[in-house]
Design a protein around this motif. Structure first.
Motif, PDB file in Angstrom:
ATOM      1  N   ALA B  47       0.901 -16.858   6.786  1.00 17.89           N
ATOM      2  CA  ALA B  47       1.449 -17.764   7.803  1.00 17.89           C
ATOM      3  C   ALA B  47       0.371 -18.647   8.430  1.00 17.89           C
ATOM      4  N   LYS B  50       0.725 -22.473   8.526  1.00 13.77           N
ATOM      5  CA  LYS B  50       1.786 -22.911   9.446  1.00 13.77           C
ATOM      6  C   LYS B  50       1.309 -22.764  10.896  1.00 13.77           C
ATOM      7  N   THR B  98      -0.298 -13.406   2.435  1.00 12.28           N
ATOM      8  CA  THR B  98       0.942 -12.987   3.090  1.00 12.28           C
ATOM      9  C   THR B  98       1.074 -11.468   3.103  1.00 12.28           C
ATOM     10  N   GLU B  99       1.470 -10.941   4.262  1.00 13.42           N
ATOM     11  CA  GLU B  99       1.611  -9.484   4.393  1.00 13.42           C
ATOM     12  C   GLU B  99       2.873  -8.978   3.722  1.00 13.42           C
ATOM     13  N   LYS B 100       3.864  -9.833   3.621  1.00 13.37           N
ATOM     14  CA  LYS B 100       5.118  -9.401   2.989  1.00 13.37           C
ATOM     15  C   LYS B 100       4.958  -9.290   1.477  1.00 13.37           C
ATOM     16  N   ALA B 104       7.085 -11.526  -3.156  1.00 10.77           N
ATOM     17  CA  ALA B 104       8.266 -12.155  -2.552  1.00 10.77           C
ATOM     18  C   ALA B 104       8.272 -13.655  -2.821  1.00 10.77           C
ATOM     19  N   ASP B 138      -6.861 -10.378  11.797  1.00 11.94           N
ATOM     20  CA  ASP B 138      -6.929  -9.265  10.851  1.00 11.94           C
ATOM     21  C   ASP B 138      -6.799  -9.705   9.387  1.00 11.94           C
TER      22      ASP B 138
END
Lengths: 423, 204
Positions: B47, B50, B98-100, B104, B138
């Protein structure tokens, strides 16, 4: 003849022992199934509704649950806060209880569900050696709260299919996720009992014209999406989907991701990250709430090491303090997604405080971005709890109200799947 | 007029007149300047890009759009086309995976590293300076094979300037990279401080 008699006696003794063990277990299961938590609602409470007011077929089922509404009467934004979507993440329920007991609303409306999957809270994870309850120290003694499971109790929904297919995305998910409330959104009015509960949440958001919807969770620190806000960058073009069946994602006019990012960047008291909800993962609140309503939607995760799989014994103490030497070793090797220090742990007050401040940060930023959604509300925040903890007092218990105190008797509410005498 | 009131007024005046960058907590090398329009992209599909777009918008100094002061494109091959167009004067890569999970997005970390190598190659071909930014909390790991670390290893050696937040440089990773490759490294205390410094970085 004598041998036969002997064998019969041995069999009877074994049977009696087995029945005695089963009886002890049955008492445990029955106690958790019927345990009733009492809360003292804030004087700002204006109405209590139930999931069954939105989906009537849920009435008298274990998926019915109370919905607490605090309406200031002053025009403003409407905020929805969801606790206990996964009952084994109890800081979400405790945060909801502290909100319900201490809330003051000056503008707009706040709707709080503290036990979203009530059925799941009636089933422990005794098979995984989890305790069924944890206790909070208060001025008037210890108060006991349920830990629960991740899923809807199989007593209420069974059997699971070979593969669960989420509606309406058609995405295949693991079989047990058919009982996972955070995989069954947007739900179905005539679906399984979990799908109907998910549909009730959607109906609350739609019928009450919710502007800001926040889902409160906890996550392992070995899972990347811990200590995080999740919000959608894009949302489903609903009209196009309903016309063609094709899922196309578009930039929303109002961005919950922008709000979550600002909130995450502004929070200094604890680590809070931000992640965009993938368009391709279905059934989750941060995806489906945004796709099937006009609300700005957010999910919050606190770090709950109790559900990490490599801890020492899962005791009530581990749930409450979050201190574990094995996770410290793993963190020292750089394998966790949270700067874990076992000396501090991830105590209950810290996780509850994170939800209280994390939600407030969202509400405040949403008001700045979109002034027409302003909601002026207060409840204890992380820093208030930290201050109490520094005095050696359990801050969760400090901010709970005594249900047995005479001054509170008119505001006591028993949280159960149906109204009980004093509600 | 009382002395204390005069002091308060003087302090207020200094605060108003002082350049906004003085208010931000910055260390390391001084701010660099670049021309607009610039292109913003993600290194790792997190993110962060963004977030930076949001902060740039918060400055109220820059217009957003394909033909405006800056534009964001995270996806491949669209970002290749924007770089190849030659209309952007700088490339800003915000490094965070991205953590997701990249799955994805339908890609792997190997795919994203490959895309980023191509992004760097194309930017160099257009003489676009590359600004590597680490601003997402992080977005670091102790493990060298972690996605975030691999993105840093891909972008930073090719960058003209590195900006990081203090918390992401506690082990001196970016400072060391800067020394090794002769790249200036500027450290900003908190991500929100960028709102104050961005207007001094990009010149219209």
């Amino acid at each position: 003849m004598e041998n036969t008699k002997k064998r019969l006696i041995i069999k009877i003794v074994i049977l009696v022992i087995a029945l005695a063990i089963a009886a002890v277990a049955a008492v445990d299961f029955w106690t958790l199934r019927h345990y009733k938590e009492k809360i003292v609602t804030s004087p700002y409470l204006t109405e209590v509704k139930w999931f069954s007011d939105y989906v009537p077929s849920l009435k008298n089922t274990w998926l019915d649950t109370p919905v607490f509404i605090f309406d200031s009467g002053v025009e403003g934004g409407t905020v929805f806060l969801n606790g206990c979507p996964h009952p084994y993440e109890p800081a979400s329920t405790m945060a909801a209880y502290l909100m319900i007991e201490n809330i003051e609303v000056e503008k707009g409306k706040v709707i709080i569900v503290p036990r979203c999957n009530f059925s799941g809270s009636t089933e422990g994870m005794a098979g995984d050696a989890y305790p069924m309850f944890f206790s909070v120290e208060t001025e008037w003694g210890e108060e006991k709260y349920k830990i629960g499971d991740r899923y809807t109790n199989p007593l209420d929904q069974w059997p699971d299919p070979f593969t669960y297919v989420n509606y309406p995305s058609g995405q295949n998910l693991a079989y047990q996720d058919i009982r996972n409330l955070n995989r069954t959104y947007p739900g179905r009015e005539n679906g399984t009992i979990s799908e109907r509960a998910a549909y009730a949440v959607m109906e609350i958001i739609r019928q009450e014209n919710v502007d800001i919807a926040i889902d409160m969770h906890e996550a392992e620190i070995l899972y990347p999406v811990t200590s995080t806000y999740v919000a959608p960058a894009k949302v489903l073009d609903r009209e196009h989907f309903l016309e063609t069946g094709e899922m196309v994602y578009v930039e929303p006019e109002e961005s919950s991701l922008d709000i979550a990012m600002m909130a995450a960047m502004n929070i200094d008291q604890f680590l809070m990250k931000c992640s965009a909800s993938p368009n391709t993962l279905h059934g989750l609140s941060h995806r489906e709430w945004a796709d099937w309503s006009d609300a700005l939607t957010f999910l919050m995760e606190t770090p709950e090491i109790f559900i990490d799989k490599i801890t020492g014994p899962r005791t009530e103490d581990l749930m409450y303090t979050g201190s574990d030497e094995f996770l410290q070793r793993v963190t020292d090797k750089g394998l966790t997604y949270f700067p874990y220090e076992m000396e501090f742990g991830t105590p209950m007050w810290y996780r509850v405080g994170r939800h209280l401040s994390g939600a407030m940060e969202i509400i405040n930023w949403a008001s700045l971005f979109y002034p027409e959604k302003e909601c002026i509300v207060s409840w204890p925040l992380y820093e208030d709890m930290e201050e109490i903890e520094n005095q050696g007092i359990d801050s969760v218990g400090y901010f709970l109200k005594n249900p047995n105190a005479p001054e509170n008797k008119d505001n006591v509410f028993t949280v159960y799947y149906k109204p009980v005498d004093n509600n | 007029m009382k002395k204390s009131v005069i002091v308060v007024l003087l302090v207020a005046l200094i605060l108003v007149l002082a350049p906004s960058t003085l208010m931000a907590k910055i260390s390391g090398d001084p701010l660099q300047t670049y021309e607009t329009p610039f292109l913003l992209t993600s290194g790792g599909q997190g993110a962060g890009s963004k977030m930076l777009r949001l902060l740039i918008n918060q400055t109220k100094k820059f217009t957003y759009g394909e033909d405006a002061d800056f534009f964001l494109e995270d996806e491949t091959p669209a970002r290749y086309s924007y770089i190849d167009s030659g209309k952007y004067k700088a490339l800003v890569v915000v490094m965070s995976v991205t953590e997701k999970g990249l799955g994805a997005s339908g890609i792997t970390i190997e795919d994203e590293i490959g895309f980023l190598k191509e992004v760097v190659k194309k930017a160099k071909a257009q003489n676009m300076p590359i600004i590597a930014v680490s601003m997402e909390k992080d977005a670091r790991s102790k493990i060298s094979t972690n996605g975030n670390e691999r993105v840093i290893d891909t972008i930073c050696p090719e960058a003209d300037w590195i900006i990081t937040i203090t918390d992401n440089n506690t082990d001196g990773r970016f400072t060391d990279l800067g020394k090794k490759y002769g790249i200036p490294v500027t450290i900003v205390d908190k991500p929100l401080e960028l709102v104050k410094v961005l207007p001094n970085i990009f010149v219209k």
